[in-house]
Write a protein that holds these residues in place. Structure first.
Motif, PDB file in Angstrom:
ATOM      1  N   LEU A  22       0.823  -1.209   0.000  1.00  0.00           N
ATOM      2  CA  LEU A  22       0.000   0.000   0.000  1.00  0.00           C
ATOM      3  C   LEU A  22       0.854   1.253   0.000  1.00  0.00           C
ATOM      4  O   LEU A  22       0.574   2.213  -0.738  1.00  0.00           O
ATOM      5  CB  LEU A  22      -0.930  -0.014   1.222  1.00  0.00           C
ATOM      6  N   GLY A  25       2.398   2.238  -3.490  1.00  0.00           N
ATOM      7  CA  GLY A  25       1.521   2.379  -4.653  1.00  0.00           C
ATOM      8  C   GLY A  25       0.777   3.690  -4.726  1.00  0.00           C
ATOM      9  O   GLY A  25      -0.207   3.811  -5.455  1.00  0.00           O
ATOM     10  N   CYS A  91      -5.966   3.110  -4.277  1.00  0.00           N
ATOM     11  CA  CYS A  91      -5.297   1.852  -4.626  1.00  0.00           C
ATOM     12  C   CYS A  91      -6.287   0.894  -5.284  1.00  0.00           C
ATOM     13  O   CYS A  91      -6.008   0.326  -6.346  1.00  0.00           O
ATOM     14  CB  CYS A  91      -4.684   1.223  -3.379  1.00  0.00           C
TER      15      CYS A  91
END
Length: 369
Positions: A22, A25, A91
């Motif tokens: 996470l 990204g 995301c």
């Protein structure tokens, strides 16, 4: 197939992603906006395009430790509930836009406590963000399922606490546990109590192993810790030897660990671009994934950190297709491997394979004949 696969072709394929961080990204523009919102002044660039370039260049060092340093900037802007929700929602949307139908996204809750959030509040914020992102993606006609892996940092001492957190939230979106960070000097056996707890709770876990440290890391992750999957695992090739055969050509001889990994169908979460950046592989064309595919290991293709690598899952597949001549059958094989290896109940995995993945690839094969 009448023509080589294009990036646009591959984006239309239903893909599965098991190894994506996470905090690796974020959209560059989101990093800039969140930094301004919280008063973080440490960014190396203030323009999104320049910042994105900086992340990629800084990650291209050939060393895992230098690669990991880039995360100080993303983690710095992910310290509030609002920031975590936004990053998680974006995301899910970004992955869905890339054609991903199922993803497992990991992060370390212990890294997001600087502004007073508790571990539970961090997890709840991320889960809420993924819920929002999945709803937005579905409304755009791109449904995606996102599961969460909670990661403990291998140089710290909170792994049992994070494992307990993963079990506490496993019925509401957390699908497993992981440890990550620099491998050298921090073997997975330091966290044996966490892995034993996960096993007792019938819970799933993967371990970053065999990226920078080699076969001992893989052996410990499997035989001491009982990992379900290997994060990267690229150094398993150190246990595979190419020998000259009589009459020319070559034959492959595998050691006991490589045989065990293949025989037990241990999933390898390989991340080609990232592996090149950290020095775990010399290039995409020389990445061990080609040989491991031929030898029928349980190989999966992943992104690792989309910001640092400037990549997406479609781009990873496109690079492999270009380097190794892969077609739809190969990409479907990698995708089914990933779905089989996901930390979802069997019936849900089977439903995605038969309901979305195989029909999606069949349609693409027909359309590009």
């Amino acid at each position: 197939m009448s023509h080589p696969l294009t990036l646009d072709d591959i984006r239309r394929a239903p893909k599965v992603l098991l190894h994506d961080h996470l905090d690796g990204g974020l959209r560059p523009e989101t990093v800039v906006e969140l930094a301004e919102a919280v008063g973080y002044t440490g960014l190396p660039a203030r323009h999104p395009a320049e910042l994105g370039t900086w992340f990629r260049d800084a990650a291209d060092s050939g060393a895992l430790e230098r690669y990991l340093e880039t995360f100080s900037h993303t983690v710095a802007v992910m310290q509030t509930r609002e920031a975590l929700e936004r990053v998680a929602a974006e995301c899910a949307e970004d992955l869905a836009a890339d054609g991903v139908v199922y993803a497992e996204v990991r992060y370390a809750p212990e890294l997001h406590l600087e502004q007073g959030l508790s571990l539970d509040e961090v997890v709840e914020a991320v889960l809420e963000g993924f819920r929002i992102g999945q709803e937005r993606a579905a409304a755009q006609g791109r449904p995606i399922i996102v599961g969460t892996l909670l990661t403990a940092m291998r140089h710290a001492a909170r792994s049992l606490e994070i494992a307990e957190l993963a079990v506490r939230y496993r019925d509401v979106g957390v699908v497993g546990f992981d440890i990550a960070g620099a491998e050298a000097g921090y073997p997975p056996t330091r966290h044996l109590d966490a892995f034993e707890y996960m096993s007792r709770e019938n819970a799933h876990f993967t371990i970053h192993a065999g990226e920078a440290f080699g076969l001992p890391s893989i052996w410990e992750a499997l035989q001491w810790c009982g990992a379900d999957r290997l994060g990267h695992g690229v150094r398993i090739v150190d246990d595979i030897e190419h020998l000259r055969a009589e009459g020319g050509g070559s034959e492959v001889r595998m050691g006991r660990l490589a045989n065990y990994v293949r025989d037990q169908r241990v999933p390898l979460e390989m991340c080609p671009s990232s592996n090149v950046q950290t020095g775990a592989a010399p290039s995409i064309a020389e990445h061990p994934i080609g040989m491991l595919r031929e030898l029928r290991f349980r190989v999966t293709v992943n992104t690792d950190n989309r910001l640092q690598s400037g990549t997406s899952l479609s781009e990873e597949f496109f690079k492999l297709s270009t380097a190794f001549g892969y077609g739809w059958d190969d990409l479907e094989w990698f995708t089914v491997n990933a779905m089989k290896s996901a930390f979802l109940p069997f019936d849900e995995r089977l439903s995605l394979i038969n309901g979305r993945i195989k029909p999606g690839f069949a349609q693409l094969k027909w359309a590009t004949q």
